[in-house]
Design an enzyme around this catalytic site. Sequence first.
Site, PDB file in Angstrom:
ATOM      1  N   LYS A 136       0.842  -1.203   0.000  1.00 23.65           N
ATOM      2  CA  LYS A 136       0.000   0.000   0.000  1.00 23.65           C
ATOM      3  C   LYS A 136       0.881   1.258   0.000  1.00 23.65           C
ATOM      4  CE  LYS A 136      -4.026  -1.880   2.398  1.00 23.65           C
ATOM      5  NZ  LYS A 136      -4.896  -1.740   3.581  1.00 23.65           N
ATOM      6  N   ALA A 157      -1.676   2.091   6.382  1.00 19.75           N
ATOM      7  CA  ALA A 157      -1.789   1.082   7.442  1.00 19.75           C
ATOM      8  C   ALA A 157      -2.534  -0.137   6.923  1.00 19.75           C
ATOM      9  CB  ALA A 157      -2.532   1.666   8.647  1.00 19.75           C
ATOM     10  N   ASP A 158      -2.297  -1.240   7.593  1.00 17.18           N
ATOM     11  CA  ASP A 158      -3.053  -2.454   7.322  1.00 17.18           C
ATOM     12  C   ASP A 158      -3.150  -3.241   8.627  1.00 17.18           C
ATOM     13  OD1 ASP A 158      -4.313  -3.866   4.940  1.00 17.18           O
ATOM     14  OD2 ASP A 158      -3.263  -5.513   5.916  1.00 17.18           O
ATOM     15  N   THR A 159      -4.162  -4.094   8.684  1.00 18.27           N
ATOM     16  CA  THR A 159      -4.438  -4.871   9.883  1.00 18.27           C
ATOM     17  C   THR A 159      -4.702  -6.317   9.503  1.00 18.27           C
ATOM     18  OG1 THR A 159      -5.393  -2.930  10.955  1.00 18.27           O
ATOM     19  CG2 THR A 159      -5.987  -5.062  11.879  1.00 18.27           C
TER      20      THR A 159
END
Length: 182
Positions: free
Chosen positions: A51, A69-71
């Site tokens: 990303k 951000a990523d989760t």
Amino acid sequence: MPIRLASSSETRALLLREAGIEFIQESVDFDEEQIVATSPKNFVYQATLGKYEANLKAFGFDDYPLLVADTVVTSQNQILRKAKCVDDARNILMTQSGNITSIITCFIYHAKDRKIVDISQTDYLFDTFDADDLEAYLQSGEWRGKAGACMVEGFCKPYIKEVRGYESTAMGLSVEVLKRFM
């Protein structure tokens, strides 16, 4: 100066607003399905990096600092991705029911004077989910687009027996960590 939140997540936007961080929100897509990773931390890092690279190419960081951000959600040694359908969401949530679920969030913040990469984890011990509550949540569709179909601020909240870590991490952006560097 505002930052550029390169995410379409309403929850991440809410977290920034609540933290008093000024931002604009726009992003380009990155296909996470191409990622091959066996470790949840490696997966979330690879997704965030992908990303970051896509949004860096589109926007840079000269006008506004860039934040991506990523989760990922993991329970019982499984990476629990975004559910594709109601049955998938049910299976993912049943994996978490009565178990420890870890929610791992990675962010990359890139300004002219600094670049920060953070991976934070929040662990939840969930009580067993009530079958009727689970079905109502599944029918609501609120699980759509959520890693692990999990909403610790919503459906899962009454089932939390123990928490280790920041709720913001579980919601998709470790604002407590981010604010230290801004």
